[in-house]
Design an enzyme around this catalytic site. Structure first.
Site, mmCIF file in Angstrom:
data_model
loop_
_atom_site.group_PDB
_atom_site.id
_atom_site.type_symbol
_atom_site.label_atom_id
_atom_site.label_comp_id
_atom_site.label_asym_id
_atom_site.label_seq_id
_atom_site.Cartn_x
_atom_site.Cartn_y
_atom_site.Cartn_z
ATOM 1 N N GLU A 1 0.784 -1.173 0.122
ATOM 2 C CA GLU A 1 -0.206 -0.103 -0.023
ATOM 3 C C GLU A 1 0.847 1.133 0.061
ATOM 4 O OE1 GLU A 1 -3.586 -2.032 2.452
ATOM 5 O OE2 GLU A 1 -2.142 -0.847 3.419
ATOM 6 N N ASP B 1 -4.373 -7.143 10.372
ATOM 7 C CA ASP B 1 -5.508 -6.983 11.525
ATOM 8 C C ASP B 1 -5.248 -7.138 12.923
ATOM 9 O OD1 ASP B 1 -7.460 -6.467 9.370
ATOM 10 O OD2 ASP B 1 -7.980 -8.865 9.008
#
Length: 506
Positions: free
Chosen positions: A219, A293
């Site tokens: 990202e 996560d």
């Protein structure tokens, strides 16, 4: 580069349990269809999978919430599901994790996001292979009235107080609109609550004001191409430093924590002096899905517990390393996390000395994980071979060994004014270097009875020179279903004899 002492302790892990985390984001139902492949279909050149099992786990923001709940934090999940069968399955799984689902919005227009993975083999064993993934989703931007509802739900959460944090878990599925993100961050600032954001949008300014923004390396590289087209790095360090600087400047976030896959994690920003790089703690990598996560959930709990960002990054990195060792979307338990801290600390600086209150909470938690606690006590003034042999035998009686260490005043009362030879801090440090000892607690009384009654060990160990009648705490341990064991001692080894020999040799 920033320095970091890397002294994460069991008390840090226990602090995570006393946190309240509000997770706003895209909730996903992950389904794993496991099966055996023994032939190719005659209809097309594809494998035929004979289904042997099916597993449902929460994904996306649901996996973040599950990671928080798994270690004892209070997770409040706010997202959107459809009015469908997948939502019914997902709600049941979330409730099994003890996740608060009262803030989940049921949509008439958007279905529950689902990802179905067909796997050859079993995720619980090595050698499983994903064959295909089937996604079910429909991009529907959250309606204005639902945005207002989410903001009210979050404000209600904030008014309840506690050690709080907001997680923005953006998977780009339409729930987290730009205006909703802005409203949630503004409310957090008003209540002085940290915000940890997992971004998917390349429009990074939409996360402006977050305390921590946590992209992964891919990202970061995507955003770098937009912000600095044609950029050429001369090294990996140069590349990630440039990504961090660009991300922080463009997003307006206070700090950045970027996961670097096998290269660990980096942190940079307002609350870090320079750049902090921490190597990966993954002992083995089975599957990296969901590791992000896990990282963000531990970052949020750590900041809610008011730990510094450097410590939060270290704890998140350890947790993500454990998650990478599991197949599929996975959570970790507090017991697994404590074991990982202990394993890492053995090699550098054992953090085993704990106050009685924290140790009591820790043992209670480990009992829930079916860990058997062994307790013994002593002065251990001059550690010798007899002590080491005894302690190793004691550790073999259970899953962890707790040593009660007499304080300096206690030793003086028991042994005379010339003792102890070494103070309690030094005696504890020496004991902590033994791998067979898990935790140490110093007590002031002449005997450990009150300590034993507080800790409630499963096994009480003393030397063979004691019996049931004169073993302090034996009666109490037996009453709550524990056991008492007496271990043979190596002959001719004692602190007193060592002291006498040293005096004679002068």
């Amino acid at each position: 580069m920033a320095s970091y002492d890397q002294h994460s302790t069991p008390e840090d892990a226990l602090a995570l349990k006393n946190t309240r985390i509000f997770i706003a984001g895209d909730i996903i139902l992950d389904t794993y269809i496991e099966g055996k492949v023994s032939r190719i279909s005659p209809e097309a050149p594809v494998p035929v999978v004979l289904e042997t099992g099916r597993r449902f786990v929460p994904g996306g923001a649901g996996n973040v919430a599950a990671n928080i709940a798994s270690v004892g934090g209070a997770a409040f999940l706010c997202g959107r599901v459809g009015n469908d069968a997948e939502a019914h399955i997902l709600k049941g799984i979330l409730e099994d994790y003890n996740i608060d689902t009262n803030s989940i919005i049921i949509s008439k227009d958007a279905p529950t996001i689902a990802k179905i993975r067909v796997v050859s083999g079993s995720l619980l064993t090595s050698g499983s292979q994903q064959i295909v993934r089937i996604d079910k989703e429909k991009f529907v931007e959250l309606a204005k009235n639902d945005e207002e509802r989410v903001v009210k739900l979050y404000e209600k959460f904030l008014l309840q107080g506690g050690n709080r944090c907001l997680i923005i878990s953006d998977y780009g599925k339409g729930f987290l609109t730009k205006t909703l993100i802005t409203s949630l961050i503004q409310l957090s600032k008003q209540y002085h609550v940290p915000v940890v954001t997992d971004p998917k949008s390349e429009d990074v300014f939409r996360y402006h004001g977050s305390t921590v923004i946590k992209p992964n390396l891919n990202e970061g590289r995507s955003v770098l191409k937009i912000l600095k087209p044609g950029f050429i790095s001369n090294s990996f360090k140069h590349e990630i430093e440039t990504i961090a600087d660009c991300y922080l400047e463009a997003s307006g976030c206070e700090n950045l924590v970027m996961s670097l896959s096998e290269n660990g994690v980096m942190t940079k920003g307002k609350h870090i002096n320079g750049t902090l790089n921490i190597a990966t703690h993954a002992l083995q990598v089975a599957d990296v899905s969901g590791a992000g996560d896990t990282l963000i959930s531990f970052l949020a709990m750590s900041l809610a517990a008011q730990l510094p960002l450097s410590r939060a990054t270290e704890l998140g990195n350890i947790a993500a390393g454990i998650a990478c060792g599991k197949s599929g979307t996975a959570t970790i338990t507090l017991a697994e996390f404590l074991d990982a801290i202990k394993t890492r600390n053995e090699a550098i600086h054992p953090e085993k000395l704990m106050p009685i209150h924290s140790l009591s909470l820790l043992i209670s938690e480990l009992k829930q994980q079916h860990k058997k606690t062994v307790f013994t006590n002593g002065c251990f003034d001059i550690l010798h071979a007899g002590h080491v042999d005894y302690l190793q035998k004691a550790r073999a009686r259970g899953d962890l060994l707790v040593v009660g260490l007499n304080s300096d005043n206690s030793v003086s009362r028991l042994k005379g004014p010339s003792r102890p030879v070494q103070n309690a801090a030094d005696r504890a440090a020496i004991l902590a270097s033994l791998a067979c000892i898990d935790y140490i607690v110093i007590f002031e009384d002449d005997n450990p009875l009150e300590l034993i009654k507080t800790l409630k060990p499963d096994v009480l160990v003393k030397g063979a020179d004691y019996n049931l009648e004169n073993t302090i705490g034996a009666k109490e341990v037996l009453e709550w279903g524990g056991s008492v064991e007496h271990i043979s001692l190596l002959p001719g080894r004692s602190t007193s004899s060592i002291i006498q020999k040293a005096q004679l040799s002068r």
